[in-house]
Design a protein around this motif. Sequence first.
Motif, PDB file in Angstrom:
ATOM      1  N   SER A  67      84.633 -68.561  61.562  1.00 10.94           N
ATOM      2  CA  SER A  67      84.574 -69.099  62.636  1.00 10.94           C
ATOM      3  C   SER A  67      83.616 -68.951  62.877  1.00 10.94           C
ATOM      4  O   SER A  67      82.822 -69.544  64.219  1.00 10.94           O
ATOM      5  CB  SER A  67      86.082 -69.480  63.643  1.00 10.94           C
ATOM      6  N   ILE A  68      83.118 -67.350  63.314  1.00 18.96           N
ATOM      7  CA  ILE A  68      82.595 -66.616  64.477  1.00 18.96           C
ATOM      8  C   ILE A  68      81.729 -65.299  63.728  1.00 18.96           C
ATOM      9  O   ILE A  68      81.950 -65.566  62.525  1.00 18.96           O
ATOM     10  CB  ILE A  68      82.998 -66.090  65.809  1.00 18.96           C
ATOM     11  N   GLY A  69      80.608 -65.243  64.296  1.00 16.83           N
ATOM     12  CA  GLY A  69      79.758 -63.878  63.099  1.00 16.83           C
ATOM     13  C   GLY A  69      79.965 -62.331  64.374  1.00 16.83           C
ATOM     14  O   GLY A  69      81.500 -62.405  64.401  1.00 16.83           O
ATOM     15  N   GLY A  70      79.591 -61.421  63.379  1.00 14.86           N
ATOM     16  CA  GLY A  70      79.909 -60.544  63.510  1.00 14.86           C
ATOM     17  C   GLY A  70      79.745 -59.456  64.681  1.00 14.86           C
ATOM     18  O   GLY A  70      79.302 -60.024  65.382  1.00 14.86           O
ATOM     19  N   SER A  71      79.140 -58.518  65.145  1.00 14.44           N
ATOM     20  CA  SER A  71      79.508 -57.527  65.855  1.00 14.44           C
ATOM     21  C   SER A  71      77.799 -57.436  65.856  1.00 14.44           C
ATOM     22  O   SER A  71      76.701 -58.001  65.061  1.00 14.44           O
ATOM     23  CB  SER A  71      78.991 -55.818  65.180  1.00 14.44           C
ATOM     24  N   THR A  72      77.174 -58.174  67.244  1.00 15.41           N
ATOM     25  CA  THR A  72      76.157 -58.599  67.819  1.00 15.41           C
ATOM     26  C   THR A  72      74.782 -56.849  66.909  1.00 15.41           C
ATOM     27  O   THR A  72      73.649 -57.185  66.342  1.00 15.41           O
ATOM     28  CB  THR A  72      75.741 -58.810  68.850  1.00 15.41           C
ATOM     29  N   VAL A  73      75.066 -56.136  67.232  1.00  9.68           N
ATOM     30  CA  VAL A  73      74.089 -54.998  66.612  1.00  9.68           C
ATOM     31  C   VAL A  73      74.279 -54.655  65.461  1.00  9.68           C
ATOM     32  O   VAL A  73      73.112 -54.818  64.789  1.00  9.68           O
ATOM     33  CB  VAL A  73      75.389 -53.672  67.175  1.00  9.68           C
ATOM     34  N   GLY A  74      75.328 -55.830  64.359  1.00 11.41           N
ATOM     35  CA  GLY A  74      74.929 -55.860  62.743  1.00 11.41           C
ATOM     36  C   GLY A  74      73.978 -56.570  63.461  1.00 11.41           C
ATOM     37  O   GLY A  74      73.245 -56.798  61.357  1.00 11.41           O
ATOM     38  N   GLN A  75      73.774 -57.793  63.022  1.00 12.79           N
ATOM     39  CA  GLN A  75      73.049 -58.648  63.496  1.00 12.79           C
ATOM     40  C   GLN A  75      71.811 -58.720  63.770  1.00 12.79           C
ATOM     41  O   GLN A  75      70.826 -59.018  63.223  1.00 12.79           O
ATOM     42  CB  GLN A  75      73.779 -59.859  64.538  1.00 12.79           C
ATOM     43  N   SER A  76      71.902 -57.799  65.039  1.00 16.96           N
ATOM     44  CA  SER A  76      70.069 -57.228  64.656  1.00 16.96           C
ATOM     45  C   SER A  76      69.776 -56.347  63.920  1.00 16.96           C
ATOM     46  O   SER A  76      68.245 -56.503  63.965  1.00 16.96           O
ATOM     47  CB  SER A  76      69.796 -56.612  66.727  1.00 16.96           C
ATOM     48  N   LYS A  77      70.185 -56.526  62.752  1.00 18.73           N
ATOM     49  CA  LYS A  77      69.562 -55.332  61.800  1.00 18.73           C
ATOM     50  C   LYS A  77      69.704 -55.962  60.417  1.00 18.73           C
ATOM     51  O   LYS A  77      69.755 -55.534  59.677  1.00 18.73           O
ATOM     52  CB  LYS A  77      70.507 -53.760  61.977  1.00 18.73           C
ATOM     53  N   VAL A  78      70.169 -56.748  60.087  1.00 19.60           N
ATOM     54  CA  VAL A  78      70.000 -57.992  59.038  1.00 19.60           C
ATOM     55  C   VAL A  78      68.552 -57.137  58.335  1.00 19.60           C
ATOM     56  O   VAL A  78      67.494 -57.927  59.154  1.00 19.60           O
ATOM     57  CB  VAL A  78      70.704 -59.107  59.187  1.00 19.60           C
ATOM     58  N   MET A  79      68.672 -57.151  57.582  1.00 15.00           N
ATOM     59  CA  MET A  79      67.324 -57.095  56.377  1.00 15.00           C
ATOM     60  C   MET A  79      66.892 -58.620  55.674  1.00 15.00           C
ATOM     61  O   MET A  79      68.311 -58.843  54.740  1.00 15.00           O
ATOM     62  CB  MET A  79      66.499 -56.176  55.990  1.00 15.00           C
ATOM     63  N   LYS A  80      66.454 -58.800  55.012  1.00 14.25           N
ATOM     64  CA  LYS A  80      66.425 -59.891  53.804  1.00 14.25           C
ATOM     65  C   LYS A  80      67.213 -59.278  52.191  1.00 14.25           C
ATOM     66  O   LYS A  80      67.119 -60.930  52.066  1.00 14.25           O
ATOM     67  CB  LYS A  80      64.513 -60.440  53.579  1.00 14.25           C
ATOM     68  N   ASN A  81      67.030 -58.289  52.278  1.00 12.21           N
ATOM     69  CA  ASN A  81      67.452 -58.196  51.095  1.00 12.21           C
ATOM     70  C   ASN A  81      69.339 -57.930  51.405  1.00 12.21           C
ATOM     71  O   ASN A  81      69.939 -57.100  50.163  1.00 12.21           O
ATOM     72  CB  ASN A  81      67.198 -56.658  50.252  1.00 12.21           C
ATOM     73  N   ASN A  82      69.581 -58.195  52.336  1.00 10.78           N
ATOM     74  CA  ASN A  82      71.445 -57.658  52.913  1.00 10.78           C
ATOM     75  C   ASN A  82      71.771 -59.612  51.766  1.00 10.78           C
ATOM     76  O   ASN A  82      72.823 -59.119  51.247  1.00 10.78           O
ATOM     77  CB  ASN A  82      71.650 -58.093  54.619  1.00 10.78           C
TER      78      ASN A  82
END
Length: 259
Positions: free
Chosen positions: A159-174
């Motif tokens: 229902s929600i996203g995870g860590s905002t720190v993690g969200q900011s580090k997303v790369m295309k191949n994830n």
Amino acid sequence: MFGTVIIDAYRREDILEMANAIDDLCSPKDNYGWASAGIYCFWDYYAEAILYIGLAGDLAERFKQHNGILPIKEGSKQKQIEDYFSKNERLGYTIFVQSPLSQPLVHRNKDMYEKFAKQLNSPIEDMLNQQGKQDIKRVEGILIEAFRRKYGHFPPWNSIGGSTVGQSKVMKNNINSVNSFCQPDNYAINPIVSRSTIRELSGNPEWEWYENYLHAARMNLLILGMEYNKALEYVNKNDKLGTYERMKESGYLTKRLVV
């Protein structure tokens, strides 16, 4: 220190067997196998589609909560799982695991480490690596956000996203890591996926040993960005026990993953 995706699928009557196998591989009370803290995923076995991505300090205990073996806590997916099993026979379940060096303090190992801390006259927090808990929060955020960016919404049971720190580090191949959780037929082209299921590894210590060995190469791939063959070559240079040669001779490297 993440590295290995281990895939399985279970029936309603397999719940306790699965819980015991997860605890065997990821016990917070020992220093081999993998850490109890990691990422887990429920997925639709028939559609090969992600249903939920979550994190746990104790993977086995959280699995029991979701499946009604332990009392329900906030965030339990017991209702969704029961509804799924009312229509389907098998539910996919995957764990994304860390090295035992990332084992954090959790309630099931607290008593044991309190004894060691008293003997050493040291704070109990110094006995274990608490970075493992921070890493799972960051990685969960990356994986959920990678799914959202690809498909335009969260996984159905999130229902929600995870860590905002993690969200900011997303790369295309994830998104490739996310899809590896629910596409067991692609194991041969994805080097982070175990060639054996959760229950197979629990029942075969030699295969677990092999996957622990490969975990070191996978860590170099994911953390340092090394190509897998280069990462494996690097690990093999320090293979004093001949593990890789034994894997080849036994045929494990050509073993087919059947989920």
